[in-house]
Every structure is written in C-alpha cells, then in structure tokens.
Design a protein around this motif. Structure first.
Motif, PDB file in Angstrom:
ATOM      1  N   ALA A  86       0.827  -1.208   0.000  1.00 58.35           N
ATOM      2  CA  ALA A  86       0.000   0.000   0.000  1.00 58.35           C
ATOM      3  C   ALA A  86       0.866   1.264   0.000  1.00 58.35           C
ATOM      4  O   ALA A  86       0.579   2.232  -0.712  1.00 58.35           O
ATOM      5  CB  ALA A  86      -0.934  -0.007   1.210  1.00 58.35           C
TER       6      ALA A  86
ATOM      7  N   ASP B 188     -17.504   0.835  -3.715  1.00 54.41           N
ATOM      8  CA  ASP B 188     -16.061   1.042  -3.877  1.00 54.41           C
ATOM      9  C   ASP B 188     -15.504   1.889  -2.738  1.00 54.41           C
ATOM     10  O   ASP B 188     -16.105   2.903  -2.366  1.00 54.41           O
ATOM     11  CB  ASP B 188     -15.764   1.727  -5.214  1.00 54.41           C
ATOM     12  CG  ASP B 188     -15.996   0.802  -6.406  1.00 54.41           C
ATOM     13  OD1 ASP B 188     -15.710  -0.402  -6.262  1.00 54.41           O
ATOM     14  OD2 ASP B 188     -16.490   1.284  -7.443  1.00 54.41           O
TER      15      ASP B 188
ATOM     16  N   LEU C 173     -11.969   2.620  -2.812  1.00 53.66           N
ATOM     17  CA  LEU C 173     -10.685   3.103  -3.320  1.00 53.66           C
ATOM     18  C   LEU C 173     -10.918   4.166  -4.380  1.00 53.66           C
ATOM     19  O   LEU C 173     -11.984   4.204  -5.020  1.00 53.66           O
ATOM     20  CB  LEU C 173      -9.884   1.938  -3.917  1.00 53.66           C
ATOM     21  CG  LEU C 173      -9.204   0.981  -2.933  1.00 53.66           C
ATOM     22  CD1 LEU C 173      -8.691  -0.250  -3.673  1.00 53.66           C
ATOM     23  CD2 LEU C 173      -8.072   1.661  -2.183  1.00 53.66           C
ATOM     24  N   PRO C 174      -9.929   5.034  -4.612  1.00 52.65           N
ATOM     25  CA  PRO C 174     -10.044   5.988  -5.710  1.00 52.65           C
ATOM     26  C   PRO C 174     -10.294   5.283  -7.040  1.00 52.65           C
ATOM     27  O   PRO C 174      -9.856   4.139  -7.232  1.00 52.65           O
ATOM     28  CB  PRO C 174      -8.678   6.699  -5.705  1.00 52.65           C
ATOM     29  CG  PRO C 174      -8.193   6.559  -4.302  1.00 52.65           C
ATOM     30  CD  PRO C 174      -8.687   5.226  -3.846  1.00 52.65           C
TER      31      PRO C 174
ATOM     32  N   ILE D  56      -7.572   3.273  -9.016  1.00 51.56           N
ATOM     33  CA  ILE D  56      -6.995   2.019  -8.500  1.00 51.56           C
ATOM     34  C   ILE D  56      -8.071   1.130  -7.866  1.00 51.56           C
ATOM     35  O   ILE D  56      -7.776   0.302  -7.010  1.00 51.56           O
ATOM     36  CB  ILE D  56      -5.873   2.308  -7.471  1.00 51.56           C
ATOM     37  CG1 ILE D  56      -6.398   3.161  -6.313  1.00 51.56           C
ATOM     38  CG2 ILE D  56      -4.668   2.969  -8.128  1.00 51.56           C
ATOM     39  CD1 ILE D  56      -5.424   3.286  -5.139  1.00 51.56           C
ATOM     40  N   LYS D  57      -9.316   1.300  -8.287  1.00 49.31           N
ATOM     41  CA  LYS D  57     -10.431   0.671  -7.562  1.00 49.31           C
ATOM     42  C   LYS D  57     -10.396  -0.859  -7.560  1.00 49.31           C
ATOM     43  O   LYS D  57     -10.980  -1.489  -6.687  1.00 49.31           O
ATOM     44  CB  LYS D  57     -11.774   1.157  -8.121  1.00 49.31           C
ATOM     45  CG  LYS D  57     -12.080   0.708  -9.532  1.00 49.31           C
ATOM     46  CD  LYS D  57     -13.470   1.176  -9.930  1.00 49.31           C
ATOM     47  CE  LYS D  57     -13.841   0.605 -11.302  1.00 49.31           C
ATOM     48  NZ  LYS D  57     -15.223   0.980 -11.674  1.00 49.31           N
TER      49      LYS D  57
ATOM     50  N   LYS E 149      -5.558  -5.124  -5.606  1.00 49.43           N
ATOM     51  CA  LYS E 149      -5.615  -6.021  -4.446  1.00 49.43           C
ATOM     52  C   LYS E 149      -4.331  -5.864  -3.639  1.00 49.43           C
ATOM     53  O   LYS E 149      -3.239  -6.078  -4.151  1.00 49.43           O
ATOM     54  CB  LYS E 149      -5.768  -7.466  -4.925  1.00 49.43           C
ATOM     55  CG  LYS E 149      -5.887  -8.488  -3.810  1.00 49.43           C
ATOM     56  CD  LYS E 149      -6.085  -9.873  -4.406  1.00 49.43           C
ATOM     57  CE  LYS E 149      -6.221 -10.932  -3.344  1.00 49.43           C
ATOM     58  NZ  LYS E 149      -6.377 -12.287  -3.910  1.00 49.43           N
TER      59      LYS E 149
ATOM     60  N   TYR F 228     -11.670  -9.543  -4.740  1.00 53.76           N
ATOM     61  CA  TYR F 228     -10.439  -9.655  -3.953  1.00 53.76           C
ATOM     62  C   TYR F 228      -9.871 -11.062  -4.002  1.00 53.76           C
ATOM     63  O   TYR F 228      -9.235 -11.473  -3.086  1.00 53.76           O
ATOM     64  CB  TYR F 228     -10.704  -9.218  -2.505  1.00 53.76           C
ATOM     65  CG  TYR F 228     -10.891  -7.718  -2.359  1.00 53.76           C
ATOM     66  CD1 TYR F 228      -9.794  -6.857  -2.475  1.00 53.76           C
ATOM     67  CD2 TYR F 228     -12.154  -7.174  -2.154  1.00 53.76           C
ATOM     68  CE1 TYR F 228      -9.946  -5.500  -2.357  1.00 53.76           C
ATOM     69  CE2 TYR F 228     -12.303  -5.798  -2.034  1.00 53.76           C
ATOM     70  CZ  TYR F 228     -11.202  -4.960  -2.134  1.00 53.76           C
ATOM     71  OH  TYR F 228     -11.359  -3.598  -2.016  1.00 53.76           O
TER      72      TYR F 228
END
Length: 313
Positions: A231, A278, A280-281, A284-285, A288, A313
């Motif tokens: 991350a 969702d 995430l932005p 990058i949605k 994983k 995922y």
C-alpha cells in the motif's frame, strides 16, 4: 504517586533530590518534578576514558600492594567491562590479584582471558554480536524453532541485554511474522512488554521465555506486513489520488451541495451489515493489496471475503 509525594518538599527546599535513571527522564520522571529539576546527561565512557581507568586502577593497585604490574594490552579488560567503569576497575584488581604472587609483571589479553574466562562477556550489547544474536533470535521464532529461540534468548539474558529491547522485538515479530494467523500473539507480546517493565530481572526471564516460545510455535503469516508495504509503495507511485465523493465527510451545507457523501451506503442498513461499494479511488479501484495467508484463521477470512466480494479480492 511516589514522585508526586516529593514535589512539595523539593519546591520548599526542604530536601535536595538527586536521582538517576537509565531511561529517558521525559518518560520516567513526572513532568512536575522534571520542571523543578536540573537534568544532566551522563554519556557512555569512551574507549580512551576506559583505557585511562585501567591505568589509574593498575597504578593504585601497584601503590597499595607494592607491585610493579604493567598492563600492555587493554582490549580484553574493556570488552569484559561492557563500558561499566566499576566492573572495569574490579576486573583489573581481580586479574592483578591473581598474578600478585607470580613473577609476571606484564599483563596481556591472554592473561586477562585466562583469569576471567569463566565470566568473560559472550555478548557485546553495543557491538556486532548484539545485532547477530537478536537476528538469530528473531529468525528462530520466525522459523518456528522453540529450541533455537530459548537458546538465543538465554544468550541475550546472560549477556545483560535490556529486557525491554527483547520484548519490543517480540512485539514487532508478533505483528510482522504471525499477524492474522494468530491475532492473540500481539496481545500476548504486548502483555509481556508491560509485565517485564513491572517485574524486572531476574524473574523477567520466565515471562520472556513463555512469550518467545509461544511466538515460535504459533502459525505464521506476513500478509498484513506485505499489505501495508504494498500500500505504501502504491501511494508513493500514484500520489495523492482524490477521495471518492461518496466517502467524503460533509459537515457543511456547501459540502452537501457538492454531493460530498451523497452516494455513500451505510453498511448496517443492509443484510449481513454489508453492501457492495467502492472504497478506493477510481484510478486504482480494482487493485488487491491484502492477500490472506495459508493458515486456518486466514482461510476463514478468505472465505468471508469471497462471499462478500465474489472475485474482486
């Protein structure tokens, strides 16, 4: 409470308080007492100062005992002392006493080792062995070997390693190498850290041993360690991506008018306290970052994720 009880007497000048601590006084002395004190930092003795102490101790011994010893090599004395002046002076007296009735007048490292071999430090807290042995200790726990674990733990304890340093390293390992395979490991490691602070030596060795063996025999997973590393690498690579509108906070009318938080779905309003959305932005949605490890606990986590997110995922 003990420190607080001294405040009035110190402030009135009824007593002169002189204290010493091996810890940072900012953490170990209450702020009220610290503000009324003058703090002096006592730094570790340098190699040169230790050499001077050896000369001083040998001169004093020669003067008192009417001998003429000359210490040619000083490395063994310094290594044995671990930087402790009192231990250094005692060791000089011990060695010279041993040779007092002999014809020897020059003392070398081999002579020192011969006398101190029973108690010669096998562990240099500030040198290479410090890092090598803690490394062996960590790798033994990571490798699930309780025998290697307690052996290297014993080497550190016998060498006078700081018990809080050992406990801190076990805290890190509990999260880095065991993680969700046994979440209880972090709780036990943290309890160990708290306990050794209260108990101290020599009984702390029992608590350290119990915790170290527990960590060694626990199932292992570095999934959360890898997740945060990946991350952080992603953040570094992609920069400050905007927070999706439905995840934003909307404390003002203007923010609400700009649709902050408008499409957010409150998980507890849905069956099973879950709704597909969702987090995430947009850019990058589908990425994983967390990969469940191959252990009993994370297999259950994997099944739960699969049930909720299908193949996402």
């Amino acid at each position: 409470s003990q420190q607080d009880s001294l405040l009035h007497a110190v402030e009135k000048g009824w007593i002169v308080l002189i204290g010493a601590t091996t810890e940072n006084p900012s953490f170990e002395v209450v702020s009220a007492l610290l503000s009324r004190s003058q703090v002096y930092v006592l730094k570790a003795l340098t190699y040169e100062k230790l050499e001077e102490l050896i000369d001083t101790a040998s001169e004093k011994f020669n003067q008192d005992e009417k001998t003429s010893f000359k210490i040619i090599e000083k490395e063994a004395f310094i290594q044995y002392s671990g930087g402790d002046a009192r231990k250094l002076i005692n060791s000089v007296e011990l060695v010279l006493n041993q040779y007092k009735n002999s014809k020897k007048s020059e003392i070398k490292n081999e002579d020192v080792l011969e006398v101190l071999q029973e108690t010669m430090a096998l562990y240099d807290k500030n040198g290479e062995q410090h890092y090598d042995i803690i490394s062996a200790f960590i790798k033994s726990m990571r490798g699930s070997d309780p025998n290697g674990t307690v052996y290297w733990l014993a080497r550190m304890i016998a060498g006078g390693e700081d018990i809080k340093f050992i406990a801190r390293r076990m805290l890190i390992l509990a999260s880095e190498d065991i993680g969700l395979a046994n979440p209880n490991a972090l709780v036990i490691a943290n309890n160990c850290f708290q306990a050794v602070n209260v108990i101290g030596n020599p009984e702390a060795r029992i608590i350290l041993s119990e915790t170290a063996v527990y960590l060694a025999v626990s199932p292992k997973s570095n999934s959360t360690y890898m997740a945060i590393n990946d991350a952080l690498a992603l953040v570094k690579r992609t920069g400050n991506l905007p927070v999706p509108l439905h995840l934003r906070n909307a404390p003002t009318k203007l923010m609400k008018d700009l649709d902050y938080g408008k499409e957010y779905k409150y998980a507890h309003s849905y069956d099973g306290n879950f709704v597909d959305q969702d987090f995430l932005p947009e850019e990058i949605k589908d990425i994983k970052l967390y990969e469940p490890g191959n252990n009993a606990t994370e297999k259950k986590i994997y099944e739960e994720l699969k049930k909720k997110w299908n193949n996402k995922y």
